[in-house]
Design a protein around this motif. Structure first.
Motif, short mmCIF file in Angstrom:
data_model
loop_
_atom_site.label_atom_id
_atom_site.label_comp_id
_atom_site.label_asym_id
_atom_site.label_seq_id
_atom_site.Cartn_x
_atom_site.Cartn_y
_atom_site.Cartn_z
N PRO A 81 -8.89 44.34 32.07
CA PRO A 81 -7.49 44.67 32.36
C PRO A 81 -6.97 44.07 33.66
O PRO A 81 -5.79 43.71 33.75
N GLN A 85 -3.72 41.74 33.71
CA GLN A 85 -2.58 42.02 34.59
C GLN A 85 -2.22 40.79 35.42
O GLN A 85 -1.05 40.42 35.53
N GLU A 89 1.27 38.70 35.34
CA GLU A 89 2.02 38.52 36.59
C GLU A 89 2.29 37.04 36.85
O GLU A 89 3.41 36.65 37.24
N GLN A 125 -5.01 47.86 27.60
CA GLN A 125 -4.24 46.64 27.75
C GLN A 125 -2.76 46.94 27.98
O GLN A 125 -2.08 46.23 28.73
N LYS A 127 -1.48 49.46 29.61
CA LYS A 127 -1.30 49.83 31.02
C LYS A 127 -1.33 48.60 31.92
O LYS A 127 -0.59 48.51 32.90
N ALA A 128 -2.18 47.63 31.61
CA ALA A 128 -2.28 46.41 32.41
C ALA A 128 -0.98 45.62 32.36
O ALA A 128 -0.50 45.10 33.38
N VAL A 129 -0.40 45.50 31.16
CA VAL A 129 0.84 44.74 31.01
C VAL A 129 2.00 45.46 31.71
O VAL A 129 2.80 44.84 32.42
N ALA A 131 1.78 47.51 34.20
CA ALA A 131 1.55 47.39 35.64
C ALA A 131 1.99 46.03 36.17
O ALA A 131 2.54 45.91 37.27
N ALA A 132 1.78 44.99 35.38
CA ALA A 132 2.19 43.64 35.78
C ALA A 132 3.70 43.55 35.91
O ALA A 132 4.23 42.97 36.87
#
Length: 253
Positions: A81, A85, A89, A125, A127-129, A131-132
């Motif tokens: 992750p 992210q 980004e 995944q 949450k990672a996107v 967050a980015a």
């Protein structure tokens, strides 16, 4: 009176892989999901599409995907992750820069392909996107699958979230898209596609592949730029929506 947006995935062409007629599609849609370069496209082509969108007044969205050019970003990637992210980004930063260079602004973000479908149900995944997006451009509207996990997480995180429906894709009874590996997953008949989207805009319903009805809350409709007959489907969909008295307007203007 009902209002809906029309969007398409663009900026995905390279000299050795032409997949869409961006100029023609930009004359039809109100929003353009422009590739960030990882799954398709190159800086020159992406910049050209962005400039054309600005010229036509089409709303621009970032379209980040897996780092999977070979498979056009349509194969799920098992990825850490933190790496995902950082990659999202990076892609957002690139598109924000190119868009500014041609005098435009990015208004929303819509993940691409397998990443889009994965984060509709994979919390890690998703949450990672999210967050980015929050780290790089929290002002962007997050556009995701209606009823999908990522769309829900984006809204919960404080992002403005919107949902879309797919004109040229078949639906499962649970509201997920039918996998492209299955027969009948991609639709090509302009009349059929247009009729489905008029019903969506009027009643919030799409017929699933088994004939059942699926409730879909959508502020935007996607016609994939690389589908066979994409321009005909998009044009017929717009004509049918307007004939039904439905206003075509950007969701993230």
């Amino acid at each position: 009176m009902a209002t809906i947006d029309l969007n398409s995935d663009l900026g995905e062409n390279t000299p050795d892989r032409i997949v869409s007629d961006d100029a023609a599609m930009l004359d039809i849609v109100t929003s353009a999901n422009v590739s960030c370069g990882f799954h398709a496209g190159n800086p020159e082509g992406i910049r050209t599409t962005l400039a054309a969108a600005v010229e036509r007044g089409v709303t621009i969205g970032a379209h980040p995907g897996y780092d999977d050019y070979e498979n056009f970003g349509r194969t799920k990637v098992d990825i850490d992750p933190a790496t995902l992210q950082a990659q999202v980004e990076y892609q957002l930063g690139a598109l924000l820069g190119l868009t500014a260079a041609v005098g435009g602004t990015v208004s929303y973000v819509k993940p691409h392909g397998a990443l889009y479908n994965t984060i509709a149900r994979d919390e890690t995944q998703a949450k990672a996107v999210v967050a980015a997006v929050r780290a790089v451009a929290p002002n962007l509207v997050f556009l995701g699958l209606s009823g999908g996990l990522a769309t829900e997480l984006a809204a919960r995180s404080g992002l403005t979230a919107a949902s879309e429906a797919f004109a040229d894709r078949a639906y499962q009874p649970d509201g997920q898209l039918v996998s492209r590996t299955e027969e009948g997953s991609v639709l090509h008949d302009p009349e059929q596609v247009a009729a489905r989207m008029v019903r969506l805009a009027q009643d919030g319903v799409v017929e699933a592949i088994d004939g059942s009805e699926v409730k879909v809350d959508a502020q935007s409709i996607c016609v994939h730029g690389d589908s066979d007959g994409a321009i005909a489907m998009a044009a017929q969909t717009r004509r049918a929506l307007e004939a039904a008295g439905i206003t075509i307007s950007p969701f993230a203007a």
